[in-house]
Write a protein that holds these residues in place. Structure first.
Motif, PDB file in Angstrom:
ATOM      1  N   TYR A  30       0.086  -4.446  11.713  1.00 12.02           N
ATOM      2  CA  TYR A  30       1.240  -4.755  10.863  1.00 12.02           C
ATOM      3  C   TYR A  30       2.186  -5.765  11.522  1.00 12.02           C
ATOM      4  O   TYR A  30       2.499  -6.818  10.952  1.00 12.02           O
ATOM      5  CB  TYR A  30       1.986  -3.455  10.535  1.00 12.02           C
ATOM      6  CG  TYR A  30       2.989  -3.563   9.409  1.00 12.02           C
ATOM      7  CD1 TYR A  30       4.186  -4.251   9.552  1.00 12.02           C
ATOM      8  CD2 TYR A  30       2.740  -2.962   8.182  1.00 12.02           C
ATOM      9  CE1 TYR A  30       5.104  -4.347   8.528  1.00 12.02           C
ATOM     10  CE2 TYR A  30       3.657  -3.042   7.135  1.00 12.02           C
ATOM     11  CZ  TYR A  30       4.833  -3.740   7.323  1.00 12.02           C
ATOM     12  OH  TYR A  30       5.738  -3.829   6.298  1.00 12.02           O
TER      13      TYR A  30
ATOM     14  N   ASP B  13       9.132  -4.803   4.201  1.00 14.86           N
ATOM     15  CA  ASP B  13       8.079  -4.431   3.244  1.00 14.86           C
ATOM     16  C   ASP B  13       7.855  -5.558   2.225  1.00 14.86           C
ATOM     17  O   ASP B  13       6.715  -5.855   1.859  1.00 14.86           O
ATOM     18  CB  ASP B  13       8.457  -3.136   2.536  1.00 14.86           C
ATOM     19  CG  ASP B  13       7.328  -2.607   1.662  1.00 14.86           C
ATOM     20  OD1 ASP B  13       6.202  -2.451   2.177  1.00 14.86           O
ATOM     21  OD2 ASP B  13       7.557  -2.368   0.470  1.00 14.86           O
TER      22      ASP B  13
ATOM     23  N   TRP C 163       5.819  -8.253   3.900  1.00 15.16           N
ATOM     24  CA  TRP C 163       4.408  -7.889   3.968  1.00 15.16           C
ATOM     25  C   TRP C 163       3.726  -8.078   2.611  1.00 15.16           C
ATOM     26  O   TRP C 163       2.631  -8.634   2.529  1.00 15.16           O
ATOM     27  CB  TRP C 163       4.238  -6.443   4.445  1.00 15.16           C
ATOM     28  CG  TRP C 163       2.947  -5.829   3.954  1.00 15.16           C
ATOM     29  CD1 TRP C 163       2.800  -4.786   3.111  1.00 15.16           C
ATOM     30  CD2 TRP C 163       1.614  -6.283   4.250  1.00 15.16           C
ATOM     31  NE1 TRP C 163       1.480  -4.536   2.855  1.00 15.16           N
ATOM     32  CE2 TRP C 163       0.724  -5.452   3.542  1.00 15.16           C
ATOM     33  CE3 TRP C 163       1.094  -7.311   5.026  1.00 15.16           C
ATOM     34  CZ2 TRP C 163      -0.651  -5.592   3.603  1.00 15.16           C
ATOM     35  CZ3 TRP C 163      -0.294  -7.468   5.087  1.00 15.16           C
ATOM     36  CH2 TRP C 163      -1.152  -6.617   4.383  1.00 15.16           C
TER      37      TRP C 163
ATOM     38  N   LEU D 268      -4.717  -2.236   6.932  1.00 14.49           N
ATOM     39  CA  LEU D 268      -3.475  -2.567   7.624  1.00 14.49           C
ATOM     40  C   LEU D 268      -3.088  -1.347   8.455  1.00 14.49           C
ATOM     41  O   LEU D 268      -2.929  -0.255   7.915  1.00 14.49           O
ATOM     42  CB  LEU D 268      -2.372  -2.898   6.626  1.00 14.49           C
ATOM     43  CG  LEU D 268      -1.039  -3.317   7.248  1.00 14.49           C
ATOM     44  CD1 LEU D 268      -1.151  -4.710   7.852  1.00 14.49           C
ATOM     45  CD2 LEU D 268       0.084  -3.286   6.215  1.00 14.49           C
TER      46      LEU D 268
ATOM     47  N   THR E 212       1.698   0.690  11.238  1.00 15.94           N
ATOM     48  CA  THR E 212       2.930   0.418  10.488  1.00 15.94           C
ATOM     49  C   THR E 212       4.147   0.898  11.289  1.00 15.94           C
ATOM     50  O   THR E 212       4.109   1.981  11.882  1.00 15.94           O
ATOM     51  CB  THR E 212       2.885   1.151   9.137  1.00 15.94           C
ATOM     52  OG1 THR E 212       1.664   0.825   8.471  1.00 15.94           O
ATOM     53  CG2 THR E 212       4.066   0.751   8.254  1.00 15.94           C
TER      54      THR E 212
ATOM     55  N   ILE F 254       9.432   2.290   8.591  1.00 20.57           N
ATOM     56  CA  ILE F 254       8.908   2.062   7.235  1.00 20.57           C
ATOM     57  C   ILE F 254       8.122   3.284   6.751  1.00 20.57           C
ATOM     58  O   ILE F 254       7.881   3.426   5.556  1.00 20.57           O
ATOM     59  CB  ILE F 254       8.024   0.794   7.212  1.00 20.57           C
ATOM     60  CG1 ILE F 254       8.891  -0.451   7.469  1.00 20.57           C
ATOM     61  CG2 ILE F 254       7.270   0.627   5.905  1.00 20.57           C
ATOM     62  CD1 ILE F 254       8.117  -1.729   7.572  1.00 20.57           C
ATOM     63  N   SER F 255       7.744   4.181   7.654  1.00 24.43           N
ATOM     64  CA  SER F 255       6.855   5.305   7.318  1.00 24.43           C
ATOM     65  C   SER F 255       7.475   6.641   7.718  1.00 24.43           C
ATOM     66  O   SER F 255       7.137   7.203   8.764  1.00 24.43           O
ATOM     67  CB  SER F 255       5.509   5.123   8.035  1.00 24.43           C
ATOM     68  OG  SER F 255       4.924   3.889   7.708  1.00 24.43           O
TER      69      SER F 255
ATOM     70  N   MET G 289       5.611   2.763  16.358  1.00 24.00           N
ATOM     71  CA  MET G 289       4.627   2.552  15.293  1.00 24.00           C
ATOM     72  C   MET G 289       3.957   3.872  14.927  1.00 24.00           C
ATOM     73  O   MET G 289       3.920   4.807  15.723  1.00 24.00           O
ATOM     74  CB  MET G 289       3.590   1.506  15.696  1.00 24.00           C
ATOM     75  CG  MET G 289       2.709   1.901  16.859  1.00 24.00           C
ATOM     76  SD  MET G 289       1.430   0.658  17.257  1.00 24.00           S
ATOM     77  CE  MET G 289       2.428  -0.737  17.761  1.00 24.00           C
TER      78      MET G 289
ATOM     79  N   ARG H 132      -0.881   5.161  10.782  1.00 22.07           N
ATOM     80  CA  ARG H 132      -0.974   4.959   9.337  1.00 22.07           C
ATOM     81  C   ARG H 132      -1.939   3.823   9.042  1.00 22.07           C
ATOM     82  O   ARG H 132      -2.035   2.865   9.798  1.00 22.07           O
ATOM     83  CB  ARG H 132       0.405   4.613   8.763  1.00 22.07           C
ATOM     84  CG  ARG H 132       0.422   4.288   7.274  1.00 22.07           C
ATOM     85  CD  ARG H 132       1.816   3.882   6.833  1.00 22.07           C
ATOM     86  NE  ARG H 132       1.856   3.547   5.411  1.00 22.07           N
ATOM     87  CZ  ARG H 132       2.935   3.081   4.781  1.00 22.07           C
ATOM     88  NH1 ARG H 132       4.067   2.895   5.457  1.00 22.07           N
ATOM     89  NH2 ARG H 132       2.903   2.804   3.492  1.00 22.07           N
TER      90      ARG H 132
ATOM     91  N   GLN I 181      -3.455   1.420   5.564  1.00 19.74           N
ATOM     92  CA  GLN I 181      -3.454   1.082   4.133  1.00 19.74           C
ATOM     93  C   GLN I 181      -4.603   0.119   3.882  1.00 19.74           C
ATOM     94  O   GLN I 181      -4.762  -0.855   4.627  1.00 19.74           O
ATOM     95  CB  GLN I 181      -2.141   0.401   3.748  1.00 19.74           C
ATOM     96  CG  GLN I 181      -0.897   1.215   4.017  1.00 19.74           C
ATOM     97  CD  GLN I 181       0.316   0.322   4.202  1.00 19.74           C
ATOM     98  OE1 GLN I 181       0.618  -0.107   5.314  1.00 19.74           O
ATOM     99  NE2 GLN I 181       1.022   0.029   3.124  1.00 19.74           N
TER     100      GLN I 181
ATOM    101  N   GLU J 111      -2.564  -3.215  -2.429  1.00 17.83           N
ATOM    102  CA  GLU J 111      -2.695  -2.042  -1.568  1.00 17.83           C
ATOM    103  C   GLU J 111      -3.257  -0.916  -2.419  1.00 17.83           C
ATOM    104  O   GLU J 111      -2.670  -0.530  -3.430  1.00 17.83           O
ATOM    105  CB  GLU J 111      -1.328  -1.651  -1.013  1.00 17.83           C
ATOM    106  CG  GLU J 111      -1.336  -0.379  -0.200  1.00 17.83           C
ATOM    107  CD  GLU J 111       0.061   0.143   0.064  1.00 17.83           C
ATOM    108  OE1 GLU J 111       0.282   1.343  -0.150  1.00 17.83           O
ATOM    109  OE2 GLU J 111       0.936  -0.659   0.457  1.00 17.83           O
TER     110      GLU J 111
ATOM    111  N   ASN K 156      -3.058   4.797   0.852  1.00 16.61           N
ATOM    112  CA  ASN K 156      -2.137   5.020   1.952  1.00 16.61           C
ATOM    113  C   ASN K 156      -2.609   6.249   2.714  1.00 16.61           C
ATOM    114  O   ASN K 156      -2.888   7.278   2.100  1.00 16.61           O
ATOM    115  CB  ASN K 156      -0.743   5.300   1.384  1.00 16.61           C
ATOM    116  CG  ASN K 156       0.309   4.475   2.069  1.00 16.61           C
ATOM    117  OD1 ASN K 156       0.155   4.094   3.218  1.00 16.61           O
ATOM    118  ND2 ASN K 156       1.388   4.209   1.359  1.00 16.61           N
TER     119      ASN K 156
END
Length: 503
Positions: free
Chosen positions: A319, A361, A364, A377, A380, A384-385, A397, A400, A402, A409, A412
């Protein structure tokens, strides 16, 4: 050209004549021995046999004592060959229509035909009809594409008509059914249990989305939300002792329509205890291939400008490296101002309530739209997660992944967060964003934190929606569901026909 009201009146007149003959225009009893496709596809074995078939009339031609009817059921079409000296006369017993009263039938009516499988003099597979039973008298004629039934809005409003006029649309939903059946089959065959969870929730979460709000009279008008995700209840089941669970059903996100999103859509999420994201990644890749092969019969697709081959090694993109390579900013140490500047430079929307997570986001997604894939991907950023577990040696990080195919996408997946203190802190961050005006940030779900305090095993979870089907089917979201939501509207013709009703 006759109006719909005039055509309907003609059929009402025929309906009265049918009743005067003592026939029931809407009987309950039907007898069928074969689907039409069974006869057509196995003619050599079926020739000379007596059959009973049912379906909708799509065409009628009558020439004196000879008539031809095209009959269609779900499997296909066949010709009914009718001769005056071979078919039973009109009779209350059996609800039969004879050749002299054939004019009382119209395209759109449903009938049952009993007779012998033959090939006509012109070589067409037919049923030499000995008895013709009325099953349903239709009051409105089906339009055709030539009549102008090609307007999207009209087709969406009367999808039951659309599927009669455009058989390819009906077949699309056969494939959609196969898509979800294959999804269930794959999970069931790998030891997962389908557990249906509530649609109404006191606190909703599991995704960045604005929920629909409703109230329940039985609980003193308590406020509820329609679920935006299946995630949190399914993870409660892991805490309850289940090890492999999934649910498949509708979820609701109070957002605008787009070619890839609908406020209501069908989705599936699975969760497996004692797996991490790497276990899930391998499993999900196999699942994608199985489901798409079962649905479409291939793993190679032309999707718009993308030529996608799923039967190859799926790449992994980091990412942060992907963002930095494209925009020259590092998601971990850049400022909100740098993110806004990158958004402006790439002609992307910058909102007043913009925050770093939402802005990154968007950057991306601007990359994603041009990715052919399949790629995973990975890694992440944690900010963001909010529900994913972090890497042991890289807390900035998450674990995760995707999958991205044809610019979209399509699923997930994370190693699920099961540290109650870490989860509470992330919920608090999300709630602060929500309080600051971000309606899509997650709510604080203290009941879920309480469940984690009792203990949830390490687990991996994954979700995808029917957007996967829409992408590979090559249709927009509203084309991809049988009955898309539209503004409520009643046609002027219907208002005129039912003028006594106060609409």
């Amino acid at each position: 050209m006759a109006t719909m009201k005039e055509l309907r009146q003609e059929r009402l007149n025929k309906l009265e004549q049918i009743k005067e003959l003592g026939l029931n225009p809407y009987p309950a009893e039907t007898n069928r021995t074969h689907m039409i496709a069974e006869i057509v596809n196995n003619f050599d074995a079926m020739e000379g046999k007596n059959v009973q078939i049912t379906g909708r009339i799509t065409g009628i031609r009558k020439f004196g004592k000879l008539a031809f009817i095209v009959l269609r059921d779900f499997s296909g079409t066949i010709q009914l060959f009718i001769q005056a000296n071979n078919i039973a006369e009109t009779s209350k017993e059996g609800n039969l229509i004879g050749i002299k009263d054939l004019n009382l039938l119209d395209s759109g009516d449903f009938v049952q035909a009993n007779g012998e499988v033959i090939r006509s003099k012109t070589g067409e597979i037919s049923v030499a009809t000995k008895e013709l039973k009325l099953l349903t008298k239709s009051l409105r004629p089906m339009p055709t594409i030539q009549d102008g039934f090609s307007n999207k809005e009209e087709r969406f409003r009367r999808r039951y008509v659309d599927m009669n006029v455009n058989i390819d649309v009906r077949d699309r939903f056969v494939r959609r059914s196969k898509f979800w059946q294959a999804t269930r089959d794959f999970l069931n065959n790998h030891g997962f249990y389908e557990i249906n969870i509530p649609v109404l929730e006191h606190t909703t979460g599991g995704a960045d989305a604005n929920p629909f709000v409703t109230h329940m009279d039985a609980l003193d008008n308590a406020q509820f939300y329609l679920r935006i995700s299946h995630e949190l209840p399914l993870k409660r089941l892991l805490g309850a002792g289940f090890e492999k669970v999934y649910d498949l059903g509708p979820r609701f996100r109070n957002e605008n329509y787009s070619d890839e999103h609908l406020p209501e859509h069908v989705a599936m999420e699975w969760y497996a205890a004692y797996w991490d994201w790497r276990d899930g990644l391998k499993f999900q890749e196999e699942m994608f291939k199985y489901v798409l092969k079962e649905t479409f019969g291939t793993l190679q697709f032309t999707l718009g400008n993308f030529n996608v081959n799923l039967d190859q090694k799926w790449e992994e993109w980091d990412y942060a490296e992907t963002i930095e390579k494209r925009y020259g900013i590092n998601p971990y140490n850049c400022t909100l101002e740098q993110v806004k500047e990158a958004l402006k430079e790439n002609n992307l929307e910058v909102e007043q309530t913009e925050n770093k997570a939402r802005g990154i986001d968007k950057l991306w997604k601007n990359i994603r739209k041009d990715v052919t894939g399949p790629i995973w991907l990975v890694n992440t950023p944690t900010f963001i997660s909010p529900l994913a577990k972090t890497h042991p040696n890289h807390p900035e990080m998450t674990q995760r992944a995707q999958v991205v195919i044809a610019g979209s996408e399509l699923c997930n997946m994370f190693s699920e967060l099961n540290d109650p203190i870490d989860q509470l802190n992330r919920f608090m961050e999300q709630q602060n964003m929500r309080d600051a005006g971000d309606d899509e940030a997650m709510m604080l779900d203290i009941d879920f934190v309480e469940m984690l305090e009792y203990g949830m095993p390490p687990a991996c979870g994954m979700g995808y929606s029917e957007r996967v089907f829409w992408i590979f089917e090559g249709v927009t979201a509203r084309e991809g569901v049988p009955f898309p939501q539209l503004k409520h509207e009643i046609s002027e013709t219907t208002k005129d026909i039912y003028s006594r009703i106060n609409f």
